[in-house]
Write an enzyme that holds these catalytic residues in place. Sequence first.
Site, PDB file in Angstrom:
ATOM      1  N   GLU A  45       1.336  -0.969  -0.311  1.00  0.00           N
ATOM      2  CA  GLU A  45      -0.597   0.073   0.258  1.00  0.00           C
ATOM      3  C   GLU A  45       1.116   1.185   0.387  1.00  0.00           C
ATOM      4  OE1 GLU A  45      -3.102  -1.356   1.991  1.00  0.00           O
ATOM      5  OE2 GLU A  45      -2.223  -1.166   3.701  1.00  0.00           O
ATOM      6  N   CYS A  76       0.474  -0.533  15.877  1.00  0.00           N
ATOM      7  CA  CYS A  76       0.651  -0.617  14.115  1.00  0.00           C
ATOM      8  C   CYS A  76      -0.265  -1.793  13.840  1.00  0.00           C
ATOM      9  CB  CYS A  76       1.786   0.098  13.829  1.00  0.00           C
ATOM     10  SG  CYS A  76       2.384  -0.245  12.559  1.00  0.00           S
ATOM     11  N   GLU A 109       9.784  -0.562   8.519  1.00  0.00           N
ATOM     12  CA  GLU A 109      10.938  -0.239   8.585  1.00  0.00           C
ATOM     13  C   GLU A 109      12.157   0.236   7.702  1.00  0.00           C
ATOM     14  OE1 GLU A 109      12.087   2.187  11.469  1.00  0.00           O
ATOM     15  OE2 GLU A 109      13.485   1.952   9.660  1.00  0.00           O
ATOM     16  N   SER A 150      10.739   7.935  14.884  1.00  0.00           N
ATOM     17  CA  SER A 150       9.993   8.116  15.642  1.00  0.00           C
ATOM     18  C   SER A 150      10.031   7.443  17.304  1.00  0.00           C
ATOM     19  CB  SER A 150       8.866   6.325  16.087  1.00  0.00           C
ATOM     20  OG  SER A 150       8.880   6.414  14.018  1.00  0.00           O
ATOM     21  N   LEU A 151       9.375   8.575  18.331  1.00  0.00           N
ATOM     22  CA  LEU A 151      10.711   8.646  19.490  1.00  0.00           C
ATOM     23  C   LEU A 151       8.786   8.298  19.861  1.00  0.00           C
ATOM     24  CD1 LEU A 151      11.835  10.251  21.310  1.00  0.00           C
ATOM     25  CD2 LEU A 151      10.742  12.307  21.503  1.00  0.00           C
ATOM     26  N   ASN A 181      -5.024   6.634  16.811  1.00  0.00           N
ATOM     27  CA  ASN A 181      -5.997   6.326  15.667  1.00  0.00           C
ATOM     28  C   ASN A 181      -6.636   5.185  16.340  1.00  0.00           C
ATOM     29  OD1 ASN A 181      -8.059   6.049  13.631  1.00  0.00           O
ATOM     30  ND2 ASN A 181      -6.551   6.335  12.400  1.00  0.00           N
ATOM     31  N   CYS A 188       0.204   1.456   7.611  1.00  0.00           N
ATOM     32  CA  CYS A 188       0.481   1.591   8.814  1.00  0.00           C
ATOM     33  C   CYS A 188      -0.465   2.746  10.112  1.00  0.00           C
ATOM     34  CB  CYS A 188       1.534   2.720   8.676  1.00  0.00           C
ATOM     35  SG  CYS A 188       3.412   2.431   9.745  1.00  0.00           S
TER      36      CYS A 188
HETATM   37  S1  SF4 Z   1       5.144   0.247  10.153  1.00  0.00           S
HETATM   38 FE1  SF4 Z   1       6.293   1.551  11.341  1.00  0.00          FE
HETATM   39  S2  SF4 Z   1       4.948   1.875  12.986  1.00  0.00           S
HETATM   40 FE2  SF4 Z   1       5.048  -0.316  12.012  1.00  0.00          FE
HETATM   41  S3  SF4 Z   1       5.459  -1.731  13.111  1.00  0.00           S
HETATM   42 FE3  SF4 Z   1       6.772  -0.915  12.171  1.00  0.00          FE
HETATM   43  S4  SF4 Z   1       8.113   0.328  12.139  1.00  0.00           S
HETATM   44 FE4  SF4 Z   1       6.559   0.030  14.260  1.00  0.00          FE
END
Ligand code: SF4
Length: 359
Positions: A91, A133, A174, A229-230, A305, A348
Amino acid sequence: MKALYGSTSDEIETFVIAQGLPKYRAAQILDWIYQKNVLAWDEIKNLPKDALQKLSGEIRLTALEPGEEKKAVAGGPTKFLFKTPDGHFLESVLISQKDAPDSREGEETIPQGRRETVCVSTQLGCKIQCAFCASGQGKFTRNLTAGEIVEQVARISRMTGKKITNVVFMGMGEPLDNYEATLKAVRILIEPWGFAFGARRVTVSTSGITPKILEFVKAVDGRVRLSVSLHSSIDEVRSSLVPINQRYPLKELVSALRRINQDLKREITFEYTLIAGVNDSDEEAEGIAMIAKPLRAKINVIPYNPIAEFPHKAPTPEATERFCDQLERRGLRVTLRQTVGRDIDAACGQLRLDRMSAR
Ligand code: SF4
């Protein structure tokens, strides 16, 4: 080379010469695929028919199959579904912004109303398994190739007729866990022989694979934007949300970001998914300030969300506003983003499908 999409200038040159064609044909092909976004051999107009026949018999032009699009709410993002040659689906998202809130990006000015951002996926599934996620919960299948990554941009441009202005690596996967393909895709996107995007219009987002962040930033000479991503300033909380934190804890991550900030004078953005009762305390606001202020980093706050499978709760609009105020009072630059993933069954789960909202 399995498909021409995803090849570098050197690779195409080598291929063309090996086929007995003059070297300048490589530049023509590069122009057709990365500038004009052609998706079929017969759309290439300035190559002799016999040359086209020979080349098409040797190699596929595209790395993906045609896709379909799914529109969200009016004015919201559009999700695209593409098929890989081995039968998997991936996607991507197009986020059209009429009023770009940040109209200057580096040296380049984006004309008002003309920001078209493609959010690309880099893996089929994700090994990081963030606690909020959806992408991380499914099975990890494989890395995408550089061709499968950059072709998402070309296909969306062709399907919508829109000129894409920005690319963010924030879809499924990732990016730095698929390091080589991500690096190659970034090069194809920013090099003059490729898509020729201004480097500051390309953003790579990571959950924090510290050694790879340093390697990547060095490899691209700090040119593209980095987003981290913190999600928490407290190790225990962050580890529960982003499990990679157990391997690369905050201290290590922050020290790597400081090096990047000092050596390359590059700005870093933090993504912060705000979850009710989990990471919305004053202590977190203070911790974020301690991390972000020395880095002069910008914070994107994204209200969680809710997803049926997960227990977490969304913060109320008032709590979100309060948290953003807490950050701003500490001198941080904050942008409140709104996820609209729910509307289009997002790739995601949280970070990824968002649109700017004026704060
Ligand atoms: S796609 Fe991004 S937010 Fe989702 S599990 Fe992987 S690193 Fe984490």
